[in-house]
Motif scaffolding. Structure first.
Motif, mmCIF file in Angstrom:
data_model
loop_
_atom_site.group_PDB
_atom_site.id
_atom_site.type_symbol
_atom_site.label_atom_id
_atom_site.label_comp_id
_atom_site.label_asym_id
_atom_site.label_seq_id
_atom_site.Cartn_x
_atom_site.Cartn_y
_atom_site.Cartn_z
ATOM 1 N N SER A 245 1.425 -1.229 -0.435
ATOM 2 C CA SER A 245 0.104 -0.009 -0.199
ATOM 3 C C SER A 245 1.033 1.470 -0.055
ATOM 4 C CB SER A 245 -1.173 0.135 1.373
ATOM 5 O OG SER A 245 -0.331 -0.137 2.334
ATOM 6 N N ARG A 250 0.993 0.055 -8.413
ATOM 7 C CA ARG A 250 -0.215 -0.716 -8.594
ATOM 8 C C ARG A 250 -0.392 -1.510 -6.695
ATOM 9 N NH1 ARG A 250 1.104 -1.838 -13.488
ATOM 10 N NH2 ARG A 250 2.703 -3.805 -12.510
ATOM 11 N N PRO A 251 -0.789 -0.812 -6.524
ATOM 12 C CA PRO A 251 -0.682 -1.660 -4.536
ATOM 13 C C PRO A 251 -2.137 -2.099 -4.707
ATOM 14 C CG PRO A 251 -1.790 0.960 -4.745
ATOM 15 C CD PRO A 251 -1.830 0.153 -5.900
ATOM 16 N N GLY A 252 -2.197 -3.406 -3.767
ATOM 17 C CA GLY A 252 -2.439 -4.040 -3.288
ATOM 18 C C GLY A 252 -2.265 -5.817 -3.379
#
Lengths: 433, 223
Positions: A245, A250-252
């Motif tokens: 995060s 591309r957080p996830g």
């Protein structure tokens, strides 16, 4: 190169991923059928030999925890699933339960059978109502299909699962506080011993395990221990969800074998947000000491992260780039601990609020040089002296940030202001404008 | 003031239903307090008395529990509880700016309620959605990846009576009291609405798909 291994996350995003028929179409509940043909002690041994360790942060060997229950005495024994996910940065159990609640239920049924339990509880934090709906519906569906209830799959095994919604309290993630809360009390930690294995819920033998731990059980049953240990490291076996995060492209959720590095994960996530560079990160939530760019290649397993001066925790990788004021981040984390301290012990209750107000003053440009000594001194009065591990973990980001970024604190004091522009750290153009 | 006979009878019956889920009645206290909020919008003195009576506790014992947990309101609040996450990560990613904008837009400080009873604004602590930062929890449903503008639009839509969909939740946002009834364990039948998750939940899965990565084959199978 380490590659991702979608196992717990495999069904996420599928249409109706949370429904029983979706789960069964993928072979769901076959592991339970297999478990019910085995003797409970065999199951405990199997999980022991898999090397599965608790996924809620502490990393305690799961099979060993189960084996601590005293011999059956005819009275009730309980399984309580810790679904209170509240450690800042941690966001893996909530999506798991939302997308695939039956995976958790199957793990619960197997575990309950292994430890001789007929009533299991899921203690879910109350602030995620849609997850609660999904869990309740999954229990209903499993009951209708004879996968919960009495005489499960034709065996002499009965199991009731109660999904319990909490009401907002970080401390309830601590297992004994969780048990008090589940008994309808203020959620405050209990003195150990006795440990929950001996006197847990209603003073009866109880296993408390994290969601991801229990959800890992069906895969081990279905695929075998050597399958499980083919992933991860010798002491940190298997797969786990790594949650990225913050300032990443591309957080996830990235499910990988233990021992993957942040450098590898960042490559998969598209790197730090464009035009910026890594400044600091938490390996396992806000209670684990901060790391920096020099730790990009530390294998993310329990031992290696300890070797690097932090803890793997819940694999909650909160990433911050160079625009971020570390004093601001630490101040906000300390405000969290001050807000969430249950008040039972003095070091945590008083310490976190002193640290919080001292940090607020420094961050606002009202700090004095002597405040840095106060921060170190008060931290020392909490670490190792709090009643529970949550208190002990509260100063982690502070002490580590003083180690890596002491000059930033000094700059705040010398300047009488924060040298950073908060707008530069936000994720939306709009806010920055 | 106390509950009318019908309300009191219904709550008492539902308290018993909740208690039946547990081996020990007192375990029902948290869901019972959620149920009280579903009737009164907060943990009311009447509700406390009725819980105490039902569990053979003193009202002080019930209050001691209710005041420990942040989801229990100690005074009446809005139809929509807007919780802006301002723990470190969300705060830095934009949560502080969102809270500031909403505070100004609604004329409310932390914990305040609009005079028309529509909105309560509060700062909430980390809600396990960090990969969707910054997050707003409206009546404990996820509104992911928010901005100050999306936050005020949310307010405008709710004010105008327009339907609003949480990012990961049911088709239409429910009111605070409706959600509290669900949290007491009474099904609203909405579990099958909404998505499996969001893009971030499946981010790793997408990478694995693109690069042809899978979990190892099981024991005895050739991988």
């Amino acid at each position: 190169m380490t590659t991702l291994t979608p196992i717990l996350t495999a069904r996420w995003g599928k249409p109706d991923s949370w429904r029983l028929n979706t789960y069964q179409a993928d072979g769901g509940y076959k592991a339970l059928a297999k478990a019910l043909t085995m003797k409970p002690p065999e199951l405990v041994d199997l999980i022991k030999s898999s090397g599965l360790r608790g996924r809620g942060g502490a990393g305690f060997p799961t099979g060993l925890k189960w084996s601590f229950l005293p011999a059956p005495d005819g009275g009730p024994r309980y399984l309580v699933v810790n679904a209170d996910e509240s450690e800042p940065g941690t966001c893996k159990d909530v999506p798991l339960m939302m997308a695939d609640p039956h995976l958790l239920l199957e793990g619960i049924a197997i575990t309950a059978y292994a430890i001789g339990c007929n009533h299991a509880f899921i203690y879910l934090r109350g602030e995620v109502v849609h997850v609660y709906r999904r869990l309740m519906r999954a229990v209903e569906e499993a009951k209708e299909a004879g996968l919960l209830g009495s005489g499960i799959l034709g065996h002499e095994f009965d199991l009731t699962v109660t999904v319990h919604a909490g009401a907002g309290a970080y401390i309830c993630g601590e297992e004994t506080a969780l048990l008090d809360s589940l008994e309808g009390k203020r959620g405050q930690p209990r003195l150990k011993p006795p440990f929950p294995a001996v006197e847990g819920l209603y003073a009866r033998p109880t296993v408390v395990n994290n969601v991801e731990t229990i959800a890992s059980v069906p895969g081990i049953l279905a695929n075998g221990t050597s399958w499980f240990t083919s992933m991860g490291t010798e002491k940190s076996a298997g797969h786990g969800i790594f949650s990225l995060s913050g300032h990443v492209t591309r957080p996830g959720q990235y499910e990988a074998p233990f021992g993957i590095t942040l450098r590898e994960l960042l490559d998969m996530a598209g790197g730090i947000r464009q035009g910026h560079e890594l400044k600091f990160w938490t390996p396992g939530g806000s209670s684990t000491p901060l790391l920096t760019a020099e730790h990009l290649d530390v294998p993310l397993d329990y031992e290696s992260v300890v070797g690097a001066g932090s803890m793997l925790g819940t694999r909650a990788l909160q990433i911050f780039d160079e625009t971020t004021c570390v004093v601001r981040a630490v101040t906000r984390w300390m405000e969290f601990y001050a807000h969430e301290s249950c008040g039972k012990c003095t070091p945590c209750r008083e310490g976190t609020s002193w640290l919080s107000s001292t940090l607020q003053a420094i961050q606002a440009g009202r700090g004095r040089p002597a405040d840095l000594e106060i921060l170190a001194d008060v931290s020392g009065s909490i670490i190792g002296k709090a009643f529970c591990p949550l208190g002990d973990g509260a100063p982690s980001s502070l002490t580590s940030s003083l180690k890596y970024f002491r000059s930033e604190y000094e700059d705040h004091v010398a300047l009488g202001a924060c040298p950073f522009d908060p707008a530069a750290s936000t994720l939306t153009e709009e806010v920055a404008a | 003031m106390s509950y009318d006979t019908a309300t009191s009878a219904r709550l008492t019956a539902e308290f018993s239903e909740i208690q039946a889920r547990y081996p020990s009645a007192r375990s029902a206290l948290l869901p019972m307090l959620h149920l009280v909020q579903s009737v009164d919008g907060y943990v009311s003195p009447d509700g406390i008395d009725l819980c105490a009576e039902s569990l053979d506790l003193t009202p002080a014992e019930v209050s001691a529990v209710a005041s420990f947990y942040t989801q229990f309101r100690r005074q009446p609040g809005g139809t929509y509880n807007l919780g802006v996450c301002t723990t470190a990560l969300c705060a830095i990613m934009g949560g502080d700016a969102i809270f500031e904008r909403l505070s100004e837009y609604l004329g409310l400080d932390n914990g305040g309620t609009t005079p028309d009873g529509m909105f309560t604004l509060e700062k909430v602590e980390c809600n396990a959605a960090c990969d969707y930062a910054p997050v707003i929890m409206a009546n404990w449903e996820f509104f992911d990846c928010q901005t100050p503008t999306s936050a005020t639009e949310l307010v405008d839509k709710l004010r105008g009576g327009e339907p609003v969909s949480p990012t990961r939740g049911p088709d239409r946002l429910r009111t605070f009291v409706e959600v509290e009834r669900t949290l007491a364990g009474f099904s609203d039948g909405l579990a099958d609405q909404g998505p499996s998750g969001g893009a971030a939940s499946a981010a790793g899965l997408e990478v694995a798909r693109q690069r042809g990565w899978t979990a190892p084959a099981r024991e005895g199978k050739v991988s």
